[in-house]
Design a protein around this motif. Structure first.
Motif, PDB file in Angstrom:
ATOM      1  N   ARG A  51       0.848  -1.197   0.000  1.00 44.54           N
ATOM      2  CA  ARG A  51       0.000   0.000   0.000  1.00 44.54           C
ATOM      3  C   ARG A  51       0.885   1.248   0.000  1.00 44.54           C
ATOM      4  N   ILE A  52       0.261   2.373  -0.154  1.00 40.26           N
ATOM      5  CA  ILE A  52       0.990   3.641  -0.146  1.00 40.26           C
ATOM      6  C   ILE A  52       1.699   3.850   1.183  1.00 40.26           C
ATOM      7  N   ASP A  53       1.054   3.495   2.292  1.00 39.04           N
ATOM      8  CA  ASP A  53       1.635   3.747   3.614  1.00 39.04           C
ATOM      9  C   ASP A  53       2.651   2.689   4.042  1.00 39.04           C
ATOM     10  N   LYS A  54       2.663   1.547   3.389  1.00 35.56           N
ATOM     11  CA  LYS A  54       3.621   0.479   3.713  1.00 35.56           C
ATOM     12  C   LYS A  54       3.805  -0.355   2.454  1.00 35.56           C
ATOM     13  N   ARG A  55       4.829  -0.019   1.706  1.00 29.18           N
ATOM     14  CA  ARG A  55       5.012  -0.598   0.377  1.00 29.18           C
ATOM     15  C   ARG A  55       5.813  -1.899   0.438  1.00 29.18           C
ATOM     16  N   LEU A  56       5.352  -2.870  -0.322  1.00 25.38           N
ATOM     17  CA  LEU A  56       6.091  -4.116  -0.509  1.00 25.38           C
ATOM     18  C   LEU A  56       7.027  -3.921  -1.692  1.00 25.38           C
ATOM     19  N   HIS A  57       8.276  -4.296  -1.493  1.00 26.23           N
ATOM     20  CA  HIS A  57       9.321  -4.059  -2.488  1.00 26.23           C
ATOM     21  C   HIS A  57      10.049  -5.381  -2.733  1.00 26.23           C
ATOM     22  N   VAL A  58      10.008  -5.887  -3.966  1.00 20.75           N
ATOM     23  CA  VAL A  58      10.706  -7.119  -4.319  1.00 20.75           C
ATOM     24  C   VAL A  58      11.948  -6.757  -5.113  1.00 20.75           C
ATOM     25  N   VAL A  59      13.082  -7.262  -4.648  1.00 18.75           N
ATOM     26  CA  VAL A  59      14.354  -7.079  -5.348  1.00 18.75           C
ATOM     27  C   VAL A  59      14.687  -8.391  -6.035  1.00 18.75           C
ATOM     28  N   THR A  60      14.671  -8.365  -7.367  1.00 19.30           N
ATOM     29  CA  THR A  60      14.989  -9.556  -8.143  1.00 19.30           C
ATOM     30  C   THR A  60      16.496  -9.626  -8.372  1.00 19.30           C
ATOM     31  N   GLN A  61      16.943 -10.682  -9.057  1.00 18.31           N
ATOM     32  CA  GLN A  61      18.354 -10.780  -9.370  1.00 18.31           C
ATOM     33  C   GLN A  61      18.525 -11.420 -10.739  1.00 18.31           C
ATOM     34  N   PHE A  62      18.297 -10.606 -11.760  1.00 12.96           N
ATOM     35  CA  PHE A  62      18.614 -11.011 -13.121  1.00 12.96           C
ATOM     36  C   PHE A  62      20.091 -10.703 -13.333  1.00 12.96           C
ATOM     37  N   ASN A  63      20.863 -11.694 -13.765  1.00 12.87           N
ATOM     38  CA  ASN A  63      22.300 -11.510 -13.928  1.00 12.87           C
ATOM     39  C   ASN A  63      22.777 -11.594 -15.375  1.00 12.87           C
ATOM     40  N   HIS A  64      21.896 -11.994 -16.279  1.00 18.28           N
ATOM     41  CA  HIS A  64      22.279 -12.107 -17.694  1.00 18.28           C
ATOM     42  C   HIS A  64      21.040 -11.842 -18.541  1.00 18.28           C
ATOM     43  N   PRO A  65      21.211 -11.234 -19.719  1.00 22.12           N
ATOM     44  CA  PRO A  65      20.054 -10.952 -20.573  1.00 22.12           C
ATOM     45  C   PRO A  65      19.230 -12.186 -20.924  1.00 22.12           C
ATOM     46  N   ARG A  66      19.862 -13.362 -21.009  1.00 22.59           N
ATOM     47  CA  ARG A  66      19.114 -14.582 -21.351  1.00 22.59           C
ATOM     48  C   ARG A  66      18.112 -14.966 -20.268  1.00 22.59           C
ATOM     49  N   GLU A  67      18.267 -14.408 -19.058  1.00 25.12           N
ATOM     50  CA  GLU A  67      17.317 -14.703 -17.992  1.00 25.12           C
ATOM     51  C   GLU A  67      16.010 -13.915 -18.161  1.00 25.12           C
ATOM     52  N   ILE A  68      16.019 -12.928 -19.019  1.00 25.99           N
ATOM     53  CA  ILE A  68      14.805 -12.147 -19.280  1.00 25.99           C
ATOM     54  C   ILE A  68      14.047 -12.853 -20.399  1.00 25.99           C
ATOM     55  N   THR A  69      13.064 -13.642 -19.988  1.00 19.45           N
ATOM     56  CA  THR A  69      12.269 -14.463 -20.897  1.00 19.45           C
ATOM     57  C   THR A  69      10.828 -13.965 -20.884  1.00 19.45           C
ATOM     58  N   PRO A  70      10.002 -14.418 -21.816  1.00 17.34           N
ATOM     59  CA  PRO A  70       8.579 -14.039 -21.738  1.00 17.34           C
ATOM     60  C   PRO A  70       7.961 -14.406 -20.385  1.00 17.34           C
ATOM     61  N   GLN A  71       8.378 -15.542 -19.827  1.00 20.03           N
ATOM     62  CA  GLN A  71       7.840 -15.967 -18.535  1.00 20.03           C
ATOM     63  C   GLN A  71       8.299 -15.048 -17.405  1.00 20.03           C
ATOM     64  N   SER A  72       9.581 -14.672 -17.397  1.00 23.16           N
ATOM     65  CA  SER A  72      10.069 -13.797 -16.323  1.00 23.16           C
ATOM     66  C   SER A  72       9.504 -12.382 -16.465  1.00 23.16           C
ATOM     67  N   ILE A  73       9.301 -11.946 -17.690  1.00 25.05           N
ATOM     68  CA  ILE A  73       8.656 -10.646 -17.916  1.00 25.05           C
ATOM     69  C   ILE A  73       7.229 -10.681 -17.359  1.00 25.05           C
ATOM     70  N   GLY A  74       6.522 -11.768 -17.613  1.00 24.09           N
ATOM     71  CA  GLY A  74       5.170 -11.925 -17.080  1.00 24.09           C
ATOM     72  C   GLY A  74       5.162 -11.908 -15.561  1.00 24.09           C
ATOM     73  N   ALA A  75       6.152 -12.554 -14.947  1.00 26.19           N
ATOM     74  CA  ALA A  75       6.236 -12.579 -13.484  1.00 26.19           C
ATOM     75  C   ALA A  75       6.441 -11.174 -12.923  1.00 26.19           C
ATOM     76  N   VAL A  76       7.346 -10.405 -13.519  1.00 25.58           N
ATOM     77  CA  VAL A  76       7.586  -9.031 -13.066  1.00 25.58           C
ATOM     78  C   VAL A  76       6.327  -8.189 -13.285  1.00 25.58           C
ATOM     79  N   ASN A  77       5.684  -8.345 -14.429  1.00 27.73           N
ATOM     80  CA  ASN A  77       4.445  -7.597 -14.689  1.00 27.73           C
ATOM     81  C   ASN A  77       3.367  -7.926 -13.658  1.00 27.73           C
ATOM     82  N   ASN A  78       3.268  -9.195 -13.255  1.00 28.76           N
ATOM     83  CA  ASN A  78       2.289  -9.582 -12.240  1.00 28.76           C
ATOM     84  C   ASN A  78       2.578  -8.894 -10.908  1.00 28.76           C
TER      85      ASN A  78
END
Length: 141
Positions: A51-78
């Motif tokens: 929420r605005i008053d208490k934000r949840l923040h997820v720090v991912t760890q993509f280390n190579h461009p090949r890790e950015i897949t349609p599935q991982s993009i969908g996960a970040v979008n979700n």
């Protein structure tokens, strides 16, 4: 990787602590198990506790461009659609992403994903130091 109900209990406890303004969770799940972030029950829990008053923040760890897949993009979008802030902490790794073209490609693709970016200097720990660590002077070059 935890069950949704366990995540919910952790967030309930943290939510009751008034002086906590954000909850930071580090996870490679968007990279390694992106389907986990299509679970509607989990996303509803994350939405409730970001929420605005208490934000949840997820720090991912993509280390190579090949890790950015349609599935991982969908996960970040979700995560973003659930109101979760998302950033990425790339670890600079010898032989993985220490080339300027590879690192630039990775960072440029992450910007498109709406991720704030951090580049982390690999710590000189015993089993990593001689295989993956990039000396600071090389990383800056």
């Amino acid at each position: 990787m935890l069950e949704s109900e366990i995540i919910k209990r952790f967030l309930e406890v943290l939510d009751r602590i008034k002086h906590i303004r954000f909850i930071r969770v580090g996870s490679r799940v968007p990279v390694t198990l992106p389907a986990r972030l299509s679970d509607s029950k989990l996303l509803a829990i994350l939405r409730k506790y970001s929420r605005i008053d208490k934000r949840l923040h997820v720090v991912t760890q993509f280390n190579h461009p090949r890790e950015i897949t349609p599935q991982s993009i969908g996960a970040v979008n979700n995560l973003l659609e659930a109101g979760v802030l998302v950033s990425n902490q790339t670890v600079l790794l010898r032989g993985v992403n220490d080339g300027p073209i590879t690192l630039a490609t990775l960072l440029n693709r992450l910007v498109v994903l709406c991720c704030a970016l951090l580049c982390f200097q690999c710590r000189p720990v015993k089993r990593v130091k001689h295989q993956f660590q990039v000396p600071l002077c090389e990383g800056l070059g």
